[in-house]
Design an enzyme around this catalytic site. Structure first.
Site, PDB file in Angstrom:
ATOM      1  N   HIS A 112      -3.656  17.709   6.312  1.00 21.85           N
ATOM      2  CA  HIS A 112      -2.316  17.984   5.793  1.00 21.85           C
ATOM      3  C   HIS A 112      -1.368  18.289   6.959  1.00 21.85           C
ATOM      4  O   HIS A 112      -1.796  18.709   8.032  1.00 21.85           O
ATOM      5  CB  HIS A 112      -2.400  19.182   4.829  1.00 21.85           C
ATOM      6  N   ILE A 132       0.453  20.607   8.009  1.00 15.24           N
ATOM      7  CA  ILE A 132       0.477  21.897   8.695  1.00 15.24           C
ATOM      8  C   ILE A 132      -0.832  22.191   9.443  1.00 15.24           C
ATOM      9  O   ILE A 132      -0.901  23.133  10.223  1.00 15.24           O
ATOM     10  CB  ILE A 132       0.810  23.009   7.654  1.00 15.24           C
ATOM     11  N   LYS A 133      -1.844  21.370   9.268  1.00 14.92           N
ATOM     12  CA  LYS A 133      -3.179  21.642   9.812  1.00 14.92           C
ATOM     13  C   LYS A 133      -3.297  21.203  11.286  1.00 14.92           C
ATOM     14  O   LYS A 133      -2.380  20.579  11.813  1.00 14.92           O
ATOM     15  CB  LYS A 133      -4.234  20.971   8.921  1.00 14.92           C
ATOM     16  N   PRO A 134      -4.447  21.543  11.946  1.00 13.29           N
ATOM     17  CA  PRO A 134      -4.551  21.310  13.402  1.00 13.29           C
ATOM     18  C   PRO A 134      -4.131  19.910  13.873  1.00 13.29           C
ATOM     19  O   PRO A 134      -3.447  19.786  14.880  1.00 13.29           O
ATOM     20  CB  PRO A 134      -6.031  21.570  13.676  1.00 13.29           C
ATOM     21  N   ILE A 135      -4.557  18.862  13.172  1.00 13.75           N
ATOM     22  CA  ILE A 135      -3.983  17.521  13.388  1.00 13.75           C
ATOM     23  C   ILE A 135      -3.661  16.957  12.014  1.00 13.75           C
ATOM     24  O   ILE A 135      -4.219  17.423  11.019  1.00 13.75           O
ATOM     25  CB  ILE A 135      -4.928  16.546  14.152  1.00 13.75           C
TER      26      ILE A 135
END
Ligand SMILES: *Cc1c(COP(=O)(O)O)cnc(C)c1O
Length: 394
Positions: free
Chosen positions: A186, A188-191
């Site tokens: 998603h 907002i996640k790390p990648i």
């Protein structure tokens, strides 16, 4: 309130970072023959498996789909019990419900807010099938302890590693610490791939079940069929359409190359906050254990409410008024109306429920400037000072 605002523009708590290279990678796929179920998916899966040191990786349409597929792959069935921490995103528990199973919430460790192995052991019954370990904020759970509990009771261990891509436990990467590890891609996640998910595993049989599940339960996929020149296929079990597109995987592949740099940036920001807040009576940091590295998806700070004249709500509002985009991760899952209606009563997770009342997630993301970090520190110090309880004995 102080009339002078530190920031005129809202600083979000998290944000994606997309560069020209990412855009070019996506555009290239948009001009190709395969928009979905093409070669880019396999390429992304292969690179993701390599990055996490795992044998195989299976890309799906979301982190939630990854968790659902994981539940299916390990054979979670109606009335099975799945142990989940009380503090996590709702999807960690919902995935069990999708399979007709019953989430059983366990409490968390007061230092880390990670799943407490001792409480997990207390919650095990004859119906328990799975432990879901959530690597909260980006710190891996105590996998040695959880693994020995799982082995002792013949349970499967699924990692909800949606926060933790790039973190390590005793030198081993997140992705190989459980039977199946699930990731969210998603925004907002790390990648990111916009929306997307991934499951990593070293188990060939589980990998095959995951690939079938993401494609309706059909045994061979479209690309393989076109390569093999046959029209025949069989659907033996009920699956879903949890596929991801090739242009999303092109973005993911491009983003993956930047992961190490981004984790280093997150670690730098966290180190800066840690030092800045060390001498703040009203603030308490989460602990990161010595045997792990943290991916710092979230920077969670705890308010010492006994040092303040107001509660978390007022501090949250004051930070938002100053354009610091704070958030709260998470409301205890069993507190949500869906679970309340199903008989989960409040008050059964003393640590999670107490800690929930005083947590705040501060902005942390790659691409945050030093000035942004300094602004958060300055505003946080200003507000906690403004609401400091003067009569407190020190
Ligand atoms: C984001 C997240 C999910 C769900 O991922 P989606 O890609 O949004 O479906 C599940 N668990 C945790 C802990 C998450 O943070």
């Amino acid at each position: 309130m102080n009339a002078i605002m530190t920031r005129t523009a809202r600083l979000p708590y998290g944000r994606h970072l997309i560069d020209e290279e990412d855009i070019q990678a996506v555009v290239e796929v948009l001009r190709s023959d395969w928009l979905t179920t093409g070669p880019c998916i396999a390429a992304f899966e292969k690179a993701f498996a390599k990055k996490t040191g795992s044998l195989d990786a299976i890309a799906v349409s979301s982190g939630t789909a990854a968790l659902h597929a994981a539940m299916f792959a390990v054979g979670v069935e109606p009335q099975d019990e799945v142990i989940v921490p009380a503090i996590t995103f709702v999807a960690s528990a919902n995935a069990a419900v999708y399979q007709g199973a019953i989430p059983v919430f366990a409490d968390v460790d007061p230092d880390t807010l990670l799943l407490d192995p001792a409480d997990v052991e207390r919650k095990i019954t004859d119906r328990t099938k799975v432990i879901v370990a959530v690597d909260y904020a980006g710190q891996p759970c105590d996998y040695d302890a959880l693994r020995s509990i799982a082995d002792k009771h013949d349970l499967r261990l699924i990692a909800d590693a949606c926060h933790a891509l790039g973190a390590t436990y005793k030198g081993r990467p997140v992705g190989v610490l459980a039977d199946l590890s699930t990731f969210s891609l998603h925004a907002i996640k790390p990648i990111t791939t916009g929306e997307g998910g991934m499951i990593t595993t070293n188990d060939v049989k589980l990998a095959e079940r995951l690939r079938i599940f993401r494609n309706h339960g059909i045994m061979t996929d479209h690309w393989k069929r076109s390569q093999g020149g046959t029209f025949e296929y069989e659907m033996a079990e009920l699956g879903y359409n949890y596929r991801i597109t090739d242009f999303q995987c092109a973005l993911g592949l491009s983003q993956l190359g930047k992961l190490d740099r981004w984790i280093a940036q997150r670690q730098e920001i966290a180190a800066h906050y840690n030092v800045a807040f060390m001498d703040c009576d009203a603030l308490e940091l989460l602990q990161v254990r010595d045997d792990r590295t943290c991916a710092w998806h979230l920077y969670v700070i705890r308010l010492r409410l006994d040092c303040l004249t107001v509660g978390r709500r007022e501090i949250f509002d004051a930070l938002r008024l100053e354009n610091i985009g704070v958030n709260v991760h998470y409301i205890p899952v069993p507190w949500h109306p869906f679970y309340q209606k199903r008989g989960y009563e409040k008050g059964q997770w003393p640590v999670a429920e107490r800690e929930y009342e005083r947590i705040l997630s501060l902005p942390i993301f790659p691409g945050m400037s030093n000035q942004d970090v300094d602004d958060v520190v300055a505003v946080m110090k200003k507000i906690t000072k403004q609401y400091a309880r003067k009569e407190r004995i020190v």
